[in-house]
Design a protein around this motif. Structure first.
Motif, PDB file in Angstrom:
ATOM      1  N   ASP A 110      -8.605  -2.792   1.397  1.00 13.93           N
ATOM      2  CA  ASP A 110      -7.807  -3.049   0.206  1.00 13.93           C
ATOM      3  C   ASP A 110      -8.430  -2.253  -0.933  1.00 13.93           C
ATOM      4  N   ALA A 111      -7.601  -1.686  -1.809  1.00 13.02           N
ATOM      5  CA  ALA A 111      -8.096  -0.935  -2.960  1.00 13.02           C
ATOM      6  C   ALA A 111      -7.342  -1.373  -4.209  1.00 13.02           C
ATOM      7  N   ARG A 112      -8.119  -1.677  -5.258  1.00 12.50           N
ATOM      8  CA  ARG A 112      -7.542  -2.117  -6.534  1.00 12.50           C
ATOM      9  C   ARG A 112      -8.122  -1.250  -7.649  1.00 12.50           C
ATOM     10  N   ALA A 113      -7.246  -0.667  -8.464  1.00 12.79           N
ATOM     11  CA  ALA A 113      -7.686   0.184  -9.571  1.00 12.79           C
ATOM     12  C   ALA A 113      -8.277  -0.680 -10.677  1.00 12.79           C
ATOM     13  N   LEU A 114      -9.382  -0.233 -11.243  1.00 10.18           N
ATOM     14  CA  LEU A 114     -10.003  -0.944 -12.360  1.00 10.18           C
ATOM     15  C   LEU A 114      -9.297  -0.541 -13.652  1.00 10.18           C
ATOM     16  N   GLY A 115      -8.719  -1.517 -14.331  1.00 12.60           N
ATOM     17  CA  GLY A 115      -8.044  -1.262 -15.597  1.00 12.60           C
ATOM     18  C   GLY A 115      -6.576  -0.900 -15.495  1.00 12.60           C
ATOM     19  N   TYR A 116      -6.039  -0.859 -14.275  1.00 11.84           N
ATOM     20  CA  TYR A 116      -4.633  -0.522 -14.062  1.00 11.84           C
ATOM     21  C   TYR A 116      -4.040  -1.447 -13.018  1.00 11.84           C
ATOM     22  N   SER A 117      -2.755  -1.657 -13.066  1.00  8.13           N
ATOM     23  CA  SER A 117      -2.060  -2.507 -12.098  1.00  8.13           C
ATOM     24  C   SER A 117      -1.664  -1.693 -10.875  1.00  8.13           C
ATOM     25  N   ILE A 118      -2.663  -1.211 -10.159  1.00  9.56           N
ATOM     26  CA  ILE A 118      -2.420  -0.420  -8.953  1.00  9.56           C
ATOM     27  C   ILE A 118      -3.205  -1.050  -7.815  1.00  9.56           C
ATOM     28  N   PHE A 119      -2.512  -1.381  -6.739  1.00 10.86           N
ATOM     29  CA  PHE A 119      -3.136  -1.974  -5.562  1.00 10.86           C
ATOM     30  C   PHE A 119      -2.503  -1.352  -4.325  1.00 10.86           C
ATOM     31  N   THR A 120      -3.337  -1.068  -3.335  1.00 15.61           N
ATOM     32  CA  THR A 120      -2.814  -0.533  -2.083  1.00 15.61           C
ATOM     33  C   THR A 120      -3.738  -0.910  -0.938  1.00 15.61           C
ATOM     34  N   GLN A 121      -3.293  -0.628   0.279  1.00 16.50           N
ATOM     35  CA  GLN A 121      -4.051  -0.955   1.486  1.00 16.50           C
ATOM     36  C   GLN A 121      -3.966   0.212   2.463  1.00 16.50           C
ATOM     37  N   GLY A 122      -4.955   0.270   3.365  1.00 18.64           N
ATOM     38  CA  GLY A 122      -4.934   1.274   4.412  1.00 18.64           C
ATOM     39  C   GLY A 122      -5.548   0.724   5.684  1.00 18.64           C
ATOM     40  N   ASP A 123      -5.060   1.211   6.828  1.00 20.81           N
ATOM     41  CA  ASP A 123      -5.571   0.744   8.120  1.00 20.81           C
ATOM     42  C   ASP A 123      -6.967   1.273   8.410  1.00 20.81           C
ATOM     43  N   ASP A 124      -7.280   2.482   7.932  1.00 18.54           N
ATOM     44  CA  ASP A 124      -8.605   3.067   8.086  1.00 18.54           C
ATOM     45  C   ASP A 124      -8.896   3.879   6.822  1.00 18.54           C
ATOM     46  N   TRP A 125     -10.086   4.489   6.751  1.00 18.03           N
ATOM     47  CA  TRP A 125     -10.490   5.178   5.520  1.00 18.03           C
ATOM     48  C   TRP A 125      -9.550   6.332   5.182  1.00 18.03           C
ATOM     49  N   ALA A 126      -9.163   7.122   6.168  1.00 21.32           N
ATOM     50  CA  ALA A 126      -8.254   8.248   5.922  1.00 21.32           C
ATOM     51  C   ALA A 126      -6.895   7.757   5.432  1.00 21.32           C
ATOM     52  N   ASP A 127      -6.386   6.701   6.045  1.00 23.50           N
ATOM     53  CA  ASP A 127      -5.109   6.123   5.633  1.00 23.50           C
ATOM     54  C   ASP A 127      -5.209   5.572   4.213  1.00 23.50           C
ATOM     55  N   LEU A 128      -6.330   4.932   3.892  1.00 25.12           N
ATOM     56  CA  LEU A 128      -6.521   4.383   2.554  1.00 25.12           C
ATOM     57  C   LEU A 128      -6.483   5.489   1.506  1.00 25.12           C
ATOM     58  N   LYS A 129      -7.158   6.607   1.763  1.00 26.83           N
ATOM     59  CA  LYS A 129      -7.154   7.713   0.800  1.00 26.83           C
ATOM     60  C   LYS A 129      -5.741   8.230   0.569  1.00 26.83           C
ATOM     61  N   ALA A 130      -4.961   8.357   1.624  1.00 26.04           N
ATOM     62  CA  ALA A 130      -3.574   8.808   1.478  1.00 26.04           C
ATOM     63  C   ALA A 130      -2.751   7.797   0.690  1.00 26.04           C
TER      64      ALA A 130
END
Length: 77
Positions: free
Chosen positions: A26-46
């Motif tokens: 799971d990835a959440r931006a600090l200071g912005y309303s942006i959240f996303t998820q990825g199955d693996d590290w490469a997918d998360l970056k995309a």
């Protein structure tokens, strides 16, 4: 979307990344309303790139995205 509706992007944005309970990240931006998820590290970056482009618009001026991986682990002492 009208050009005046675009949010001005900073030069850099930081995402706090944690391991998801069901696997992946799971990835959440600090200071912005942006959240996303990825199955693996490469997918998360995309997925982070896509989420940032959706939030700030294509060519929004953002230069760097930092992924800060946080592992929270409790140990018995």
């Amino acid at each position: 979307m009208r050009p005046e509706d675009d949010v001005k992007a900073p030069a850099e944005i930081i995402f706090e990344v944690t391991e998801a309970a069901e696997g992946g990240y799971d990835a959440r931006a600090l200071g912005y309303s942006i959240f996303t998820q990825g199955d693996d590290w490469a997918d998360l970056k995309a997925m982070v790139k896509d989420a940032v482009a959706c939030h700030f618009g294509e060519g929004g001026g953002l230069k760097v995205v930092r992924l800060h991986f946080v592992k929270d682990e409790a140990i018995a002492v």
